[in-house]
Design an enzyme around this catalytic site. Structure first.
Site, PDB file in Angstrom:
ATOM      1  N   LYS A  60      -4.179  -9.964  -2.809  1.00  0.00           N
ATOM      2  CA  LYS A  60      -3.854  -8.539  -2.675  1.00  0.00           C
ATOM      3  C   LYS A  60      -2.567  -8.144  -3.398  1.00  0.00           C
ATOM      4  O   LYS A  60      -2.431  -7.005  -3.845  1.00  0.00           O
ATOM      5  CB  LYS A  60      -3.758  -8.141  -1.197  1.00  0.00           C
ATOM      6  CG  LYS A  60      -5.083  -8.150  -0.469  1.00  0.00           C
ATOM      7  CD  LYS A  60      -4.909  -7.684   0.964  1.00  0.00           C
ATOM      8  CE  LYS A  60      -6.210  -7.762   1.738  1.00  0.00           C
ATOM      9  NZ  LYS A  60      -6.060  -7.284   3.124  1.00  0.00           N
ATOM     10  N   ASP A  89      -7.118  -0.700   3.585  1.00  0.00           N
ATOM     11  CA  ASP A  89      -6.753  -1.286   4.882  1.00  0.00           C
ATOM     12  C   ASP A  89      -6.006  -0.237   5.710  1.00  0.00           C
ATOM     13  O   ASP A  89      -6.306  -0.024   6.883  1.00  0.00           O
ATOM     14  CB  ASP A  89      -5.857  -2.517   4.695  1.00  0.00           C
ATOM     15  CG  ASP A  89      -6.624  -3.729   4.219  1.00  0.00           C
ATOM     16  OD1 ASP A  89      -7.823  -3.845   4.541  1.00  0.00           O
ATOM     17  OD2 ASP A  89      -6.031  -4.578   3.533  1.00  0.00           O
TER      18      ASP A  89
END
Length: 294
Positions: A76, A112
């Site tokens: 990420k 997210d």
């Protein structure tokens, strides 16, 4: 007018992603919308590749005609240097979990945080956001904290086993949300913090099948608290179960998982996903897993 369904090729890059439920969720939602979607896990462990290979995998995906990719641990942060554009929220978080491949360019997003924001709004409507205690300030915790502050939390008490990481995260978030108060706390302070809190959010591995138990002394949780967990395997963690039994309003981890998937689906296809329908499917998938495990 052509009746041919539009098609999308997407994937998920990360370690240990083969059991992910994302492929099934995206493909089913596409089917329901009359689209063709093929979603493939690209498991670094199975390919014997390091996280640093994410740049090469992005290039390969572009050449093979992929429309986009989800990105998870350990890529990420590593993916950032390979992107042509990054959304403001993803840049602030320093993490990207969704990459749109469009016109030869890689555009990074973070669903997210937006997924948890949607989960909170849909699953705990009207929850008091005056003061919230969050357990865990790691990668997922950063996105959740950002979502909580974006939703209007006025005081956020971050509690983490790593004091340096916790302090760094609190300072960072305070810079992004100067109107809010963000504090770095230790677990020893929970008996003092919980009576002041409206809600509790859990962002550590405790409660997963491999890490059973609760992340705090449940005597500190009162019926007036709302309680949110981001662990979804199992969907009914001990924290969620015991909090519900006390009379708390609860948010299971599946809501964030579905929320981030619904947002990624919109980025990939340009179509709004039916989040309620995706949640039903997600719960079916989890129930099937639990039946097999039993």
């Amino acid at each position: 007018m052509s009746t041919r369904a539009e098609s999308y090729l997407v994937g998920l890059i990360g370690e240990g992603v083969t059991p992910s439920l994302s492929p099934a969720m995206h493909e089913r939602e596409a089917d329901r919308q009359g689209l063709r979607c093929l979603y493939r896990p690209i498991d670094l462990l199975e390919l014997a590749l390091p996280g640093a290979a994410v740049g090469d995998l992005l290039t390969a995906a572009y050449r093979l005609g992929f429309n986009g990719l989800n990105i998870t641990h350990p890529c990420k942060q590593l993916v950032l240097e390979h992107l042509d554009e990054v959304s403001d929220d993803a840049r602030r978080l320093g993490a990207v979990n969704t990459v749109l491949i469009q016109n030869g360019r890689f555009v990074g997003h973070n669903t997210d945080f937006s997924g948890f924001a949607a989960a909170l709004a849909d699953g705990l409507p009207g929850a008091s956001l005056g003061r919230v205690v969050q357990l865990g300030a790691g990668g997922a915790g950063s996105a959740v904290a950002y979502a909580l502050l974006s939703a209007g939390v006025r005081t956020l008490d971050l509690v983490d086993m790593d004091p340096a990481r916790c302090a760094e995260r609190a300072a960072e978030l305070s810079g992004f949300f100067p109107e809010a108060t963000v504090t770095a706390r230790s677990t020893a302070e929970l008996p003092r913090l919980m009576p002041l809190a409206d809600g509790l959010v859990h962002c550590t591995p405790v409660g997963m099948a491999a890490h059973p138990g609760t992340p705090l002394d449940m005597s500190l949780v009162e019926p007036r608290h709302w309680v949110a967990d981001i662990v979804y395997r199992p969907i009914e963690t001990q924290l969620v179960r015991e909090a519900r039994a006390k009379g708390c309003r609860v948010l299971d981890g599946g809501r964030m998982a579905v929320g981030q998937a619904a947002d990624a689906f919109r980025i990939f296809t340009g179509r709004d996903a039916d989040a309620a329908r995706m949640r039903e499917h997600f719960l079916e998938l989890i129930a099937a897993e639990e039946t097999v495990a039993a």
